[in-house]
Enzyme design. Structure first.
Site, mmCIF file in Angstrom:
data_model
loop_
_atom_site.group_PDB
_atom_site.id
_atom_site.type_symbol
_atom_site.label_atom_id
_atom_site.label_comp_id
_atom_site.label_asym_id
_atom_site.label_seq_id
_atom_site.Cartn_x
_atom_site.Cartn_y
_atom_site.Cartn_z
ATOM 1 N N ARG A 225 -8.123 -0.839 8.512
ATOM 2 C CA ARG A 225 -9.251 0.074 8.033
ATOM 3 C C ARG A 225 -9.566 1.067 9.177
ATOM 4 N NH1 ARG A 225 -14.388 -1.733 4.297
ATOM 5 N NH2 ARG A 225 -14.526 0.520 3.246
ATOM 6 N N CYS A 226 -8.443 1.564 9.754
ATOM 7 C CA CYS A 226 -8.744 2.675 10.576
ATOM 8 C C CYS A 226 -7.230 3.479 10.717
ATOM 9 C CB CYS A 226 -9.114 2.057 11.864
ATOM 10 S SG CYS A 226 -7.788 1.447 12.992
ATOM 11 N N GLU B 236 -12.938 4.635 6.071
ATOM 12 C CA GLU B 236 -12.816 3.533 7.210
ATOM 13 C C GLU B 236 -13.983 3.856 8.252
ATOM 14 O OE1 GLU B 236 -9.289 5.060 8.509
ATOM 15 O OE2 GLU B 236 -8.191 4.163 7.317
ATOM 16 N N GLN C 191 0.979 -1.217 0.050
ATOM 17 C CA GLN C 191 -0.196 -0.153 -0.081
ATOM 18 C C GLN C 191 0.915 1.390 0.121
ATOM 19 O OE1 GLN C 191 -2.869 -2.317 3.175
ATOM 20 N NE2 GLN C 191 -3.265 -0.105 3.157
#
Ligand code: CDP
Length: 795
Positions: A370-371, A741, A223
């Protein structure tokens, strides 16, 4: 005569443009790392430790070397001879690449084999004989902190025990004073269990070292390609300009693909040694058992309350289980991520947070699944605590929240832990949510149902999340400041190529970035191709995680488009034979202010940049922008769930779920909705079914999709989404806030609060996730809290 273009027709901001990337994905034409085949490519497999904690007495690789088709067998000893047995983590710790002295978690990388195909490599791994001396495994912080506990990181100097850090933030003395004035103190303890991002595509890399050019190309599932390039340059001591990292299509990242994993390092060294491309593709168990996990924190806190419902102060403590290596991918300054973003939506005068991190014999991680760096845990605790406090006060859940919200005219607002929130309409969002769910009516139905023995519950979760790390004053990773970039080249026919330092993994950047260009320049989105993920071509950026792309890279796209527009204006003035001050802009077109019919399109300006520029002007129409955001963006969300719990079985069903998200200006409303639905699905999974834990012997329970459940469309409830509240971000050039998110962060508490609400009157204050039927049944039947994820007995 030229005319302004219609923004929605050209796919600008606000258009629900279909995702352009889906065309190749749904046709099976994506180009993932495992799709790439290079001439002469070899395959690598990793031998992992079956034990969670053991000293390595010896490793015998002789039988593996004898298997036909094997080219190389690598062990920790061999890595050590090249100073590569250990690598730095993103949190200033070290992590074993291949184990030398001890193994410290089940699944740790011990050796690897490079062979003609992956099957030969796997067979050869099994032929490696490792003599282990088992040591007692430590599977939770309490074992880790116990007197006489074995020191897991005995490789480190000055590490007498298993404590990694003690960290605090906030005002301890002021918080004590607030508690001294409280009419009531509400308390809560809970565990946010270990979970795993589990993207469908596992991690992998293909390293290709070319001796003739000395260039190393690595295709990999990352990523953050530029960060990996810097890490490879530093760890392998290779010149950075001779390293090219290419992140092709990624089949989901969710934070799992931020860290540097041993498999990447081993494939690179193998390619350098063998001078052939080496491919490593992790299998699903390898991914679940050894790569970046998330959460695994124990939270306890108390809230000082006035009897009218006003919150006076909050104390929080977290014990974080980091596994064997402290490798959280998070801004350097914050040991427990942005946990201190808790309670940012509430007007609370004072708060204090203490955090302790420990080593255990579990896989390292602490990734922001996802945060935005532990905000999931922060918001979960916040919303569970708010529910507990309202219940203790005997107040209505919605009224208690509304009374304590930061009000619309209170911005900018300094949170009790020092963040600056800048915008929001919290009460309005709550009202929309309550109306949509039929709050008053539900409460009546709930009371009537209870009389008939049916258990209905309603859970609310309201939160603002810090997205878009971040401004470079405060946010860095290993000293590299966090900002992002975009490069835009407009060709002479008005078509364009845009590259950014972000990296999409399914979020739809190829679609939405082109919409920003369309919005700024009037060039149709379909005329803009977006490229990300190749460090040889993309401008430097920190990558995509923590919903930072729109707040940072998206802003850079707007800024670079504006630079292009500024030059195009000069070209327009030249073409129109007026001075620049006399030229005005409307979407897609410059015109003479005093004669609006006289105008030129952006495409005509582009042609002029290559064929008819004014004297002294540098030809071409391209530019780069680096964007360092002044602040984080603060989207707000309200999630409300209604459930029915079956008292006979503990099974709970979702009756309705309402989501009200205010993420400022929505670039692509359809993509935003997709992001919210995906996030709510993950939230539901965490609340309901996902369990990755460890038995008393340190075995990972949940290392496959039979045990670690992903909800399919069958299990996932329907969601009702609301988009009517839009509070633009005051500092983002487009008014946009992050969204990726929010639902995964705020969602879990809504589900848990709903089930706890259904159990009202039983004295049950807490059931830790996942709320499996047996846990709910036990709580309901025995009127007791069900806490923690204790070791599951092997027998
Ligand atoms: O960093 P990441 O891409 O995961 O998250 P994000 O910046 O929140 O964006 C997720 C997707 O939603 C991207 O395609 C964004 O461009 C889109 N989005 C949007 O259309 N409008 C917003 N206000 C925020 C995000």
């Amino acid at each position: 005569m030229s005319q302004a273009v219609d923004e929605i027709k050209i796919g600008g901001i606000g258009a629900s443009r279909k995702r352009v990337e889906d065309d190749r994905f749904i046709r099976g034409r994506g180009n993932y790392t495992d799709d790439i085949v290079l001439p002469g490519m070899l395959h690598m497999e990793i031998l992992r430790s079956p034990l969670p904690h053991a000293r390595i007495r010896s490793i015998d690789t002789s039988k593996a070397w004898q298997i036909p088709g094997v080219h190389l067998v690598m062990t920790g000893e061999m890595m050590a001879s090249r100073n590569l047995a250990w690598m730095p983590t993103l949190s200033y710790d070290t992590q074993a690449v291949l184990a030398t002295d001890k193994v410290r978690f089940q699944g740790q990388e011990v050796a690897c084999v490079i062979a003609d195909d992956p099957y030969i490599a796997k067979d050869a791994c099994e032929a490696i004989e490792v003599d282990y001396e088992p040591l007692p495994p430590i599977v939770n912080p309490w074992q880790s902190l116990a007197d006489g506990a074995p020191v897991i990181r005995d490789d480190k100097e000055n590490q007498p025990d298993n404590v990694i850090y003690n960290w605090e933030v906030g005002d301890a003395a002021g918080t004590d004073r607030a508690f001294a004035q409280a009419d009531l103190v509400s308390k809560l303890e809970l565990h946010y269990p270990r979970s795993h991002p589990s993207p469908i595509e596992c991690c992998g890399s293909i390293a290709d070292f070319n001796r003739a050019t000395s260039k190393l190309t690595v295709y990999m599932t990352t990523q953050a390609p530029h960060i990996i390039r810097a890490a490879v340059a530093m760890v392998a001591e290779l010149p950075e300009h001779m390293i090219r990292i290419v992140s092709p299509d990624i089949g989901g990242g969710f934070g799992n693909k931020v860290p540097v994993y041993p498999g990447y390092v081993c494939s690179i060294l193998a390619s350098i040694l063998l001078e052939r491309p080496v491919k490593w593709i992790e299998d699903k168990s390898g991914n679940l058992i050894s790569t970046g996990f998330a959460r695994d924190v124990y939270l306890k806190g108390e809230m000082a309350l006035r009897k009218d419902g006003k919150i006076l102060g909050v104390r929080m403590h977290t014990d974080a289980d980091h596994g064997a290596f402290f490798s959280d991918a998070q801004p350097s300054k914050f040991k427990i991520g942005l946990m201190h973003s808790a309670f940012a939506a509430y007007d609370i005068p004072v708060a204090h947070l203490t955090a302790r991190g420990v080593y255990t014999n579990k896989a390292p991680g602490g990734v922001a699944y996802r945060c935005s760096f532990r905000v999931t845990e922060a918001m979960f605790f916040q919303e569970r605590m708010i529910q507990a406090a309202a219940s203790d006060l005997g107040m209505d859940q919605a009224a208690f929240r509304r009374m304590n919200f930061v009000s619309d005219d209170d911005f900018p607002h300094r949170t009790p832990f020092g963040f600056l929130t800048d915008s929001g309409q919290y009460a309005k969002c709550l009202d929309v949510g309550l109306k949509a769910v039929g709050y008053e009516d539900f409460r009546k139905r709930q009371a009537q149902a209870r009389e008939r023995g049916r258990l209905l519950g309603l859970g609310i979760s309201t939160m603002t999340e810090p997205l878009g790390a971040g401004n470079s004053r405060e946010y860095d990773i290993l000293g590299i400041k966090m900002f992002d970039s975009a490069e835009l080249k407009v060709h002479m026919t008005g078509k364009a190529i845009l590259r950014t330092g972000a990296k999409t993994q399914g979020q739809g950047h190829e679609t939405t970035w082109a919409q920003i260009v369309a919005h700024e320049l009037g060039i149709p989105a379909e005329d803009v191709v977006v490229e990300e993920g190749d460090t040889d071509t993309a401008p430097f950026g920190m990558g995509t995680y923590a919903s930072r792309s729109t707040p940072v890279a998206g802003a850079a796209v707007a800024m670079v488009s504006r630079k292009i527009r500024a030059k195009a204006r000069k070209l327009a003035a030249h073409l129109l034979e007026v001075s620049e001050e006399d030229v005005d802009w409307e979407l897609g077109r410059f015109y003479v202010r005093s004669a609006p019919d006289r105008g030129v399109t952006i495409q005509e300006c582009a042609m002029a940049a290559y064929s008819n520029m004014p004297d002294g002007m540098e030809p071409g129409l391209e530019n780069t922008a680096y964007y360092d955001p002044p602040n984080l963006t603060w989207p707000f969300a309200v999630y409300i769930v209604t459930v029915e719990v079956d008292p006979q079985t503990g099974v709970w069903d979702v009756l309705n779920m309402v989501a009200v998200d205010d993420c400022g200006v929505r670039i692509n409303p359809m993509i935003v909705e997709g992001q919210i639905m995906g996030g709510l699905t993950e939230a539901y999974a965490m609340a309901n079914m996902q369990f990755i834990t460890f038995d008393a012997d340190g075995n990972c329970v949940g290392s496959n999709y039979m045990d670690y459940l992903l909800p399919s469309a069958w299990e996932t409830p329907g969601f009702e989404l609301h988009s009517e509240v839009v509070t633009p971000c005051p500092h983002h050039p487009l008014g946009a806030k992050g969204i990726g998110e929010c639902a995964a962060v705020g969602g879990p508490a809504a589900f848990v609060n709903a089930v706890i609400d259904a159990l009202a009157g039983t004295g049950v204050r807490n059931i830790d996730m996942p709320l499996l039927p047996d846990r709910v049944w036990e709580a309901l039947t025995y009127h007791r809290d069900i806490s923690g994820a204790p070791p599951v007995r092997a027998d």
